[in-house]
Design a protein around this motif. Structure first.
Motif, PDB file in Angstrom:
ATOM      1  N   MET A   1      10.500  -6.234  -6.588  1.00 18.68           N
ATOM      2  CA  MET A   1       9.021  -6.658  -6.276  1.00 18.68           C
ATOM      3  C   MET A   1       9.506  -6.348  -4.421  1.00 18.68           C
ATOM      4  N   THR A   2       9.097  -5.702  -3.509  1.00 20.04           N
ATOM      5  CA  THR A   2       9.123  -5.841  -1.749  1.00 20.04           C
ATOM      6  C   THR A   2       7.663  -6.868  -1.255  1.00 20.04           C
ATOM      7  N   ALA A   4       5.677  -6.011   1.074  1.00 19.23           N
ATOM      8  CA  ALA A   4       4.253  -5.660   1.684  1.00 19.23           C
ATOM      9  C   ALA A   4       3.926  -5.214   0.015  1.00 19.23           C
ATOM     10  N   ASP A   5       4.852  -4.899  -1.244  1.00 15.46           N
ATOM     11  CA  ASP A   5       3.726  -5.064  -2.296  1.00 15.46           C
ATOM     12  C   ASP A   5       3.255  -5.610  -2.694  1.00 15.46           C
ATOM     13  N   LEU A   6       3.723  -7.207  -2.191  1.00 17.57           N
ATOM     14  CA  LEU A   6       2.929  -8.901  -2.606  1.00 17.57           C
ATOM     15  C   LEU A   6       2.191  -8.679  -1.920  1.00 17.57           C
ATOM     16  N   GLU A   7       2.795  -8.004  -0.822  1.00 19.19           N
ATOM     17  CA  GLU A   7       1.159  -8.853   0.407  1.00 19.19           C
ATOM     18  C   GLU A   7       0.002  -7.697  -0.274  1.00 19.19           C
ATOM     19  N   THR A   8       0.185  -6.399  -0.873  1.00 19.71           N
ATOM     20  CA  THR A   8      -1.472  -5.754  -1.014  1.00 19.71           C
ATOM     21  C   THR A   8      -2.014  -6.211  -2.387  1.00 19.71           C
ATOM     22  N   GLU A   9      -0.495  -7.140  -3.280  1.00 22.53           N
ATOM     23  CA  GLU A   9      -1.948  -7.518  -4.312  1.00 22.53           C
ATOM     24  C   GLU A   9      -2.507  -8.812  -3.970  1.00 22.53           C
ATOM     25  N   VAL A  10      -1.933  -9.468  -2.805  1.00 26.67           N
ATOM     26  CA  VAL A  10      -2.393 -10.303  -2.739  1.00 26.67           C
ATOM     27  C   VAL A  10      -4.142  -9.870  -2.271  1.00 26.67           C
TER      28      VAL A  10
END
Ligand code: ADP
Length: 290
Positions: A1-2, A4-10
């Motif tokens: 998981m990048t 950016a993905d992590l941020e979107t999820e948060v």
């Protein structure tokens, strides 16, 4: 998981959390409103209870005043009929004698009704004082025997007062116990055409004492057995219509039984007879805790 993905999820999680928070806020608001409604309802109930209480006090005062006022003139009527029937002012014709007897009977049953009303009013106003004493059941029974023997005039009905199975002593208000039993006995004599009316005592399994009036009279249908303890209720029937009554006796006995720390029990079979019981503790509850 990048990253950016992590941020979107948060961010998504934050958004969901905000939604939940709004939900919780809305629910809290709804709850507060419901609470306000419940508090208002309680206040209304309190108001109603107060009004009902005031109405009931007014009824009790009226009953008590009215029965007091009626007692004196009724006593005069009864005394005058006694004088007339004793021929103290000269003899009466047989027709006059019959008419004065009717007046006397009506006045006596009216006086009985007035006394019942007064008792009910006093109980409702919590103004009945009990006179507790140690009293043998046999003494209460002896009083009833003496009172009812001369009144039980129907030759087809045997009136029996049994001696208690063992020496039973109650700590109670003997006058009130006798009042309840008098009521049962006069009903039993009224509604029994043939057979017997028996007064007896039993010790129940729980140690309480049951004072029973058993008759072989018309009995009471199951559907009527609760109703007759309500104020002014009489059973609808040809025999019941013939006998005089007010429908106040049994409600009064039930109230008195409660004051005595006990209860009234009834077992009855139409066409076979009835057993009315005053069940009381050996010692009145107020003396047990003392
Ligand atoms: P009253 O006798 O003055 O009418 P009560 O409250 O004493 O009033 O009795 C209510 C009714 O219960 C009576 O009218 C009668 O129908 C019924 N009842 C009471 N006792 C008996 C009995 N021993 N046998 C049959 N019916 C009874």
């Amino acid at each position: 998981m990048t990253t950016a993905d992590l941020e979107t999820e948060v961010q998504e999680l934050r958004a969901r959390l905000r939604e939940r928070e709004t939900d919780v806020e809305r629910l809290a608001q709804e709850l507060a409103e419901t609470n306000r409604g419940v508090v208002a309802l309680y206040a209304e109930l309190d108001d109603r209870a107060l009004t009902l209480g005031q109405l009931s006090d007014a009824k009790t005062r009226f009953l008590s005043d009215m029965s007091h006022e009626l007692r004196a003139p009724l006593a005069s009527v009864i005394n005058l009929t006694r004088l007339l029937l004793a021929h103290s002012d000269g003899p009466l014709t047989s027709e006059q004698e019959y008419q004065v007897t009717l007046i006397q009977r009506s006045a006596e049953s009216l006086a009985e009704m007035v006394n019942d009303l007064l008792d009910i009013a006093k109980i409702e106003a919590r103004k009945v004082e009990l006179h507790l004493e140690s009293v043998p059941v046999s003494e209460i029974f002896a009083g009833l025997r003496g009172l009812f023997r001369p009144l039980a005039t129907n030759e087809r009905v045997v009136f029996l007062v049994e001696d208690p199975p063992e020496p039973l002593v109650l700590v109670t208000d003997a006058q009130r116990v006798a009042q309840v039993l008098r009521n049962f006995i006069s009903n039993a004599l009224k509604f029994t055409d043939a057979g017997e009316v028996r007064v007896s005592a039993r010790v129940l399994g729980d140690g309480r004492i049951s004072l029973d009036v058993t008759d072989t009279g018309i009995g009471i249908a199951p559907a009527d057995q609760h109703r007759i303890f309500e104020d002014y209720t009489q059973v609808d029937g040809p025999i019941q219509k013939r006998v005089r009554g007010t429908g106040l006796g049994l409600p009064l006995t039930r109230k008195l039984a409660l004051l005595l720390g006990g209860e009234v029990q009834l077992e009855s079979h139409p066409g076979e007879g009835s057993r009315f019981s005053l069940v009381v503790p050996r010692v009145h509850p107020s003396e047990q805790s003392a």
